[in-house]
Motif scaffolding. Structure first.
Motif, PDB file in Angstrom:
ATOM      1  N   PRO A  88       0.805  -1.107  -0.048  1.00 43.68           N
ATOM      2  CA  PRO A  88      -0.016  -0.020  -0.173  1.00 43.68           C
ATOM      3  C   PRO A  88       0.841   1.231   0.188  1.00 43.68           C
ATOM      4  O   PRO A  88       2.026   1.294   0.625  1.00 43.68           O
ATOM      5  CB  PRO A  88      -0.808  -0.053   1.094  1.00 43.68           C
ATOM      6  N   ILE A  89       0.190   2.358  -0.701  1.00 46.24           N
ATOM      7  CA  ILE A  89       1.036   3.590  -0.617  1.00 46.24           C
ATOM      8  C   ILE A  89       0.368   4.403   0.452  1.00 46.24           C
ATOM      9  O   ILE A  89      -0.954   4.789   0.632  1.00 46.24           O
ATOM     10  CB  ILE A  89       0.771   4.245  -2.017  1.00 46.24           C
ATOM     11  N   PRO A  90       1.090   4.999   1.481  1.00 43.24           N
ATOM     12  CA  PRO A  90       0.590   5.857   2.427  1.00 43.24           C
ATOM     13  C   PRO A  90      -0.102   7.078   1.961  1.00 43.24           C
ATOM     14  O   PRO A  90       0.519   7.567   0.983  1.00 43.24           O
ATOM     15  CB  PRO A  90       1.828   6.124   3.528  1.00 43.24           C
ATOM     16  N   GLU A  91      -1.001   7.571   2.660  1.00 45.31           N
ATOM     17  CA  GLU A  91      -1.773   8.787   2.093  1.00 45.31           C
ATOM     18  C   GLU A  91      -0.776  10.032   2.255  1.00 45.31           C
ATOM     19  O   GLU A  91      -0.938  10.682   1.025  1.00 45.31           O
ATOM     20  CB  GLU A  91      -3.045   8.884   3.042  1.00 45.31           C
ATOM     21  N   GLY A  92       0.105   9.855   2.580  1.00 43.10           N
ATOM     22  CA  GLY A  92       1.064  11.112   2.949  1.00 43.10           C
ATOM     23  C   GLY A  92       1.829  11.046   1.637  1.00 43.10           C
ATOM     24  O   GLY A  92       2.599  12.012   1.486  1.00 43.10           O
ATOM     25  N   GLN A  93       1.950   9.936   0.912  1.00 42.98           N
ATOM     26  CA  GLN A  93       2.814   9.594  -0.346  1.00 42.98           C
ATOM     27  C   GLN A  93       1.867  10.013  -1.490  1.00 42.98           C
ATOM     28  O   GLN A  93       2.597   9.605  -2.445  1.00 42.98           O
ATOM     29  CB  GLN A  93       3.643   8.562  -0.268  1.00 42.98           C
ATOM     30  N   VAL A  94       0.784  10.542  -1.434  1.00 43.38           N
ATOM     31  CA  VAL A  94       0.016  10.831  -2.556  1.00 43.38           C
ATOM     32  C   VAL A  94      -0.474  12.163  -2.483  1.00 43.38           C
ATOM     33  O   VAL A  94      -0.914  12.857  -1.618  1.00 43.38           O
ATOM     34  CB  VAL A  94      -1.276   9.773  -2.582  1.00 43.38           C
TER      35      VAL A  94
END
Length: 98
Positions: free
Chosen positions: A49-55
């Motif tokens: 998963p891609i953490p929200e802070g990295q989008v």
């Protein structure tokens, strides 16, 4: 004479060393749904998963396009980078990527 494989892939293999950390940017239409689609494309290749802070996302001044920045994420090879771009291309709303 050795012929290099298709353009940028040859350069990436000979200039970049892997594993490395990098980001992906896609520009397209469709707002939040497009953003979600691009995140899923990256996650499907990286298998994490891609953490929200990295989008991050930014809508164009006229509201027609949205730019989605995903990362930094770790990639293990130039083939994995290419696989991410191929996954992004599956969404017809994607117009450009960086």
């Amino acid at each position: 004479m050795i012929r290099p494989m298709n353009g940028w892939l040859w350069i990436k293999r000979h200039v970049n060393s892997y594993p490395t950390v990098r980001g992906f940017t896609a520009i397209g239409t469709g707002g939040e749904d497009f953003v979600h689609s691009m995140v899923v494309a990256v996650e499907s290749v990286l298998e994490q998963p891609i953490p929200e802070g990295q989008v991050k996302q930014k809508t164009s001044s006229r509201g027609k396009y949205v730019s989605v920045n995903i990362g930094p994420v770790q990639v293990s090879s130039s083939e994995q980078v290419q696989a991410v771009y191929n996954a992004m291309r599956r969404d017809d709303r994607m117009k450009y990527f960086l």
